[in-house]
Scaffold this active site. Structure first.
Site, mmCIF file in Angstrom:
data_model
loop_
_atom_site.group_PDB
_atom_site.id
_atom_site.type_symbol
_atom_site.label_atom_id
_atom_site.label_comp_id
_atom_site.label_asym_id
_atom_site.label_seq_id
_atom_site.Cartn_x
_atom_site.Cartn_y
_atom_site.Cartn_z
ATOM 1 N N ARG A 1 -10.253 -2.720 -4.081
ATOM 2 C CA ARG A 1 -11.781 -3.019 -3.897
ATOM 3 C C ARG A 1 -12.733 -2.667 -5.031
ATOM 4 O O ARG A 1 -13.732 -3.236 -5.223
ATOM 5 C CB ARG A 1 -12.303 -2.363 -2.548
ATOM 6 C CG ARG A 1 -11.846 -2.933 -1.428
ATOM 7 C CD ARG A 1 -12.324 -2.286 0.071
ATOM 8 N NE ARG A 1 -11.895 -2.906 1.049
ATOM 9 C CZ ARG A 1 -11.341 -2.117 2.398
ATOM 10 N NH1 ARG A 1 -12.087 -0.968 2.658
ATOM 11 N NH2 ARG A 1 -11.049 -3.076 3.362
ATOM 12 N N ARG B 1 -13.409 -6.577 4.919
ATOM 13 C CA ARG B 1 -14.626 -6.140 4.601
ATOM 14 C C ARG B 1 -15.228 -6.893 3.235
ATOM 15 O O ARG B 1 -16.427 -7.032 3.003
ATOM 16 C CB ARG B 1 -14.522 -4.578 4.246
ATOM 17 C CG ARG B 1 -14.175 -3.731 5.222
ATOM 18 C CD ARG B 1 -14.534 -2.184 5.225
ATOM 19 N NE ARG B 1 -13.741 -1.612 6.016
ATOM 20 C CZ ARG B 1 -13.934 -1.293 7.494
ATOM 21 N NH1 ARG B 1 -15.294 -1.902 7.963
ATOM 22 N NH2 ARG B 1 -13.216 -0.637 8.192
ATOM 23 N N ARG C 1 0.809 -1.146 0.148
ATOM 24 C CA ARG C 1 -0.051 -0.068 -0.145
ATOM 25 C C ARG C 1 0.792 1.324 -0.196
ATOM 26 O O ARG C 1 1.936 1.248 0.522
ATOM 27 C CB ARG C 1 -0.955 -0.143 1.123
ATOM 28 C CG ARG C 1 -2.081 -1.191 1.105
ATOM 29 C CD ARG C 1 -2.879 -1.354 1.965
ATOM 30 N NE ARG C 1 -3.776 -0.306 2.292
ATOM 31 C CZ ARG C 1 -4.836 -0.040 3.075
ATOM 32 N NH1 ARG C 1 -4.726 -0.892 4.156
ATOM 33 N NH2 ARG C 1 -5.493 1.141 3.291
ATOM 34 N N LYS D 1 -6.896 0.026 -1.058
ATOM 35 C CA LYS D 1 -7.385 -0.490 0.497
ATOM 36 C C LYS D 1 -6.649 -1.749 0.472
ATOM 37 O O LYS D 1 -5.902 -2.129 -0.267
ATOM 38 C CB LYS D 1 -8.778 -0.407 0.628
ATOM 39 C CG LYS D 1 -9.415 1.009 0.360
ATOM 40 C CD LYS D 1 -9.209 1.707 1.708
ATOM 41 C CE LYS D 1 -9.768 2.974 1.831
ATOM 42 N NZ LYS D 1 -9.177 3.965 3.089
ATOM 43 N N GLN E 1 -6.248 9.290 7.640
ATOM 44 C CA GLN E 1 -4.880 8.809 7.989
ATOM 45 C C GLN E 1 -3.590 9.762 7.594
ATOM 46 O O GLN E 1 -2.879 9.928 8.716
ATOM 47 C CB GLN E 1 -4.477 7.410 7.240
ATOM 48 C CG GLN E 1 -5.486 6.462 7.848
ATOM 49 C CD GLN E 1 -5.470 4.973 6.771
ATOM 50 O OE1 GLN E 1 -4.709 5.033 5.993
ATOM 51 N NE2 GLN E 1 -6.105 3.965 7.599
ATOM 52 N N ASP F 1 -15.142 3.216 3.696
ATOM 53 C CA ASP F 1 -15.324 2.052 3.786
ATOM 54 C C ASP F 1 -16.640 1.250 3.545
ATOM 55 O O ASP F 1 -16.490 0.090 3.565
ATOM 56 C CB ASP F 1 -14.873 1.923 5.350
ATOM 57 C CG ASP F 1 -13.284 2.124 5.583
ATOM 58 O OD1 ASP F 1 -12.474 2.299 4.715
ATOM 59 O OD2 ASP F 1 -13.047 2.658 7.140
ATOM 60 N N SER G 1 -7.565 12.088 3.007
ATOM 61 C CA SER G 1 -7.526 10.838 3.749
ATOM 62 C C SER G 1 -7.363 11.219 5.181
ATOM 63 O O SER G 1 -6.417 12.159 5.605
ATOM 64 C CB SER G 1 -6.161 10.178 3.150
ATOM 65 O OG SER G 1 -5.631 9.446 4.275
HETATM 66 C C1 S3P Z 1 -9.333 5.640 8.636
HETATM 67 C C2 S3P Z 1 -9.150 6.349 7.474
HETATM 68 C C3 S3P Z 1 -9.840 5.754 6.153
HETATM 69 C C4 S3P Z 1 -10.324 4.549 6.390
HETATM 70 C C5 S3P Z 1 -9.605 3.410 7.190
HETATM 71 C C6 S3P Z 1 -9.557 4.234 8.728
HETATM 72 C C7 S3P Z 1 -8.756 6.258 9.906
HETATM 73 O O1 S3P Z 1 -8.481 5.600 5.550
HETATM 74 O O2 S3P Z 1 -10.599 3.878 5.147
HETATM 75 O O3 S3P Z 1 -10.287 2.367 7.303
HETATM 76 O O4 S3P Z 1 -8.995 5.548 11.125
HETATM 77 O O5 S3P Z 1 -8.072 7.242 9.885
HETATM 78 P P1 S3P Z 1 -7.999 6.877 4.456
HETATM 79 O O6 S3P Z 1 -7.488 7.726 5.274
HETATM 80 O O7 S3P Z 1 -6.952 6.138 3.552
HETATM 81 O O8 S3P Z 1 -9.354 7.257 3.746
#
Ligand code: S3P
Length: 434
Positions: free
Chosen positions: A347, A391, A123, A343, A169, A316, A167
């Site tokens: 997906r 998922r 990833r 992901k 994250q 998600d 994102s």
């Molecule tokens: C998440 C952010 C999302 C999500 C992941 C959890 C998080 O990812 O898909 O399951 O806890 O910040 P992305 O930031 O890549 O969109």
């Protein structure tokens, strides 16, 4: 690889369900607990494998953490109290652990090596390492911008960063870097994404503000974070499987208790309502994240259109939106979802292949799907796979509830990443028929 027999639920799904703790919030509670002074207690903690990975990584950094059923206790060491780990940190399957920790580790006085499983090691990590350079951060990724990677610890500077991908994250990693910088930082998002890091940091005592545009975040560095009690709400991303199961399976009526209704996460509810689902939401009193009980029953579904702006609030849940579209009468179009390509699996591809195996007409687009829905399907092959993606595994189990033939799911063990009790809850709602 665990193989599970799946069967239909002709009598539908019924009853109440307590939804397991939110995965995103459980990760953050461990992280903020570790970076605070004093003790953090966490109730309704999600014991899925991903959150255990976060806890184990902080143990390797010198933080004492105990997990007893769904109760966790973190003995915080403060922003400056982490120790260099003696070995590579194992990130397992967890993108959230990896990316958020990159922001934390970038400002530490030591280097840290990170590696994950085969899926995680493919990833993209440049989305974090590149914007971190604005703070003076340095992450040396493998060729192709992936794990294994080494986070070089540096003194960080204040920055004003515009993020290229929507994102949470990446945003959270930047916030963690900004907490360790030498001045006030600004982080600018493309679209609003889940804001659990910001909300929880405020609870722990940080000075972090979000402008009215919901896109601009200002972070003051070196807060005095104090340990807290965190009650983790039910995960809407787990509840979504039962919302969709009840909507598509005749004779169903379920109530999902104490689900997190943070507006940055409720896109699946908007989709269900637009598609004509019979549902009712009771808001509950809460002094933290918004919370409610969701009641939903079998519904006749209309097709839907989803575009880029809709994606972050249901990122998600898009595989489930595809399943709803496959059961609706008419053609649905989902676009702007290219993030799904990176992901736990691609997906867009794995969902299209799975729905085609159920006999649904699906066209894979570069950034989504064109889906010709119809209530009755002609199953092409009864042996399905999760592709190692939690998922996807749950999607197959939910889609099989209306099947006329018994089905098999291979790789069902992947589900434990986010929902270890999934099959028990399925049994509970279908009255033990599984
Ligand atoms: C998440 C952010 C999302 C999500 C992941 C959890 C998080 O990812 O898909 O399951 O806890 O910040 P992305 O930031 O890549 O969109």
């Amino acid at each position: 690889m665990t193989q599970v027999k799946l069967s239909s639920a002709p009598l539908g799904l019924h009853g109440h369900l307590q939804i397991p703790g939110d995965k995103s919030i459980s990760h953050r509670a461990i992280m903020l607990g570790a970076l605070s002074h004093g003790i953090t207690t966490i109730d309704h903690f999600l014991t899925g494998q991903d959150c255990r990975t976060t806890a184990e990584a902080f143990r390797q950094l010198g933080v004492s953490i105990t997990i007893d059923d769904d109760h966790a206790v973190v003995h915080g060491v403060g922003l400056d109290g982490l120790h260099a780990p003696s070995a590579t940190l194992n990130m397992g399957n967890s993108g959230t652990t990896t990316r958020l920790m990159m922001g934390i580790l970038a400002g530490q006085p030591f280097d840290t090596r990170l590696s994950g499983d085969d899926s995680l090691n493919k990833r993209p990590m440049k989305r974090v390492s590149e914007p971190l350079t604005h703070f003076g951060g340095e992450v040396i990724t493998s060729e192709g911008g992936t794990l294994p990677a080494t986070v070089k610890g540096h003194h960080l500077h204040a920055a004003d960063v515009q993020l290229a991908v929507a994102s949470a994250q990446v945003k959270s990693a930047m916030i963690f870097a900004a907490l360790q910088a030498d001045g006030v930082s600004t982080i600018r998002e493309k679209l609003p994404t889940r804001n659990h890091t910001e909300l929880m940091l405020r609870q722990f005592g940080a000075d972090i503000t979000t402008a009215d545009d919901q896109l601009t975040i200002t972070v003051h560095p070196h807060p005095n974070l104090e340990g807290q009690h965190v009650l983790v709400p039910g995960d809407i991303s787990s509840a979504a499987f039962w919302m969709v199961a009840a909507a598509i399976t005749p004779n169903s009526a379920v109530t999902l208790d104490k689900v997190n209704l943070n507006p940055t996460r409720t896109g699946i509810i908007d989709v269900l309502k637009k598609m004509g689902a019979q549902m009712d939401i009771k808001q509950l009193a809460s002094d933290g994240e918004p919370l409610g009980d969701i009641h939903i029953a079998s519904s006749q579904l209309r097709p839907i259109t989803v575009t880029e702006d809709d994606v972050p609030a249901m990122v998600d849940e898009l595989p489930l939106v595809a399943l709803l579209a496959a059961k609706a009468s008419g053609t649905s179009k989902i676009t702007g979802a290219q993030e799904l390509r990176v992901k736990e699996t691609d997906r867009i591809h794995t969902v299209a292949t799975t729905l085609q195996q159920f006999g649904v007409e699906v066209k894979e687009l570069p950034d989504g799907w064109l889906i010709k829905g119809r209530p009755d399907w002609q199953i092409q092959d009864p042996v399905f796979t999760s592709y190692g993606d939690h998922r996807l595994g749950m999607l197959v189990a939910i889609a099989s509830l209306t099947s006329s033939v018994p089905l098999t799911l291979q790789g069902a063990d992947a589900i434990s990443v986010s929902y270890p009790g999934f099959f028990d809850d399925l049994k509970h709602l279908t009255g033990g028929g599984h």
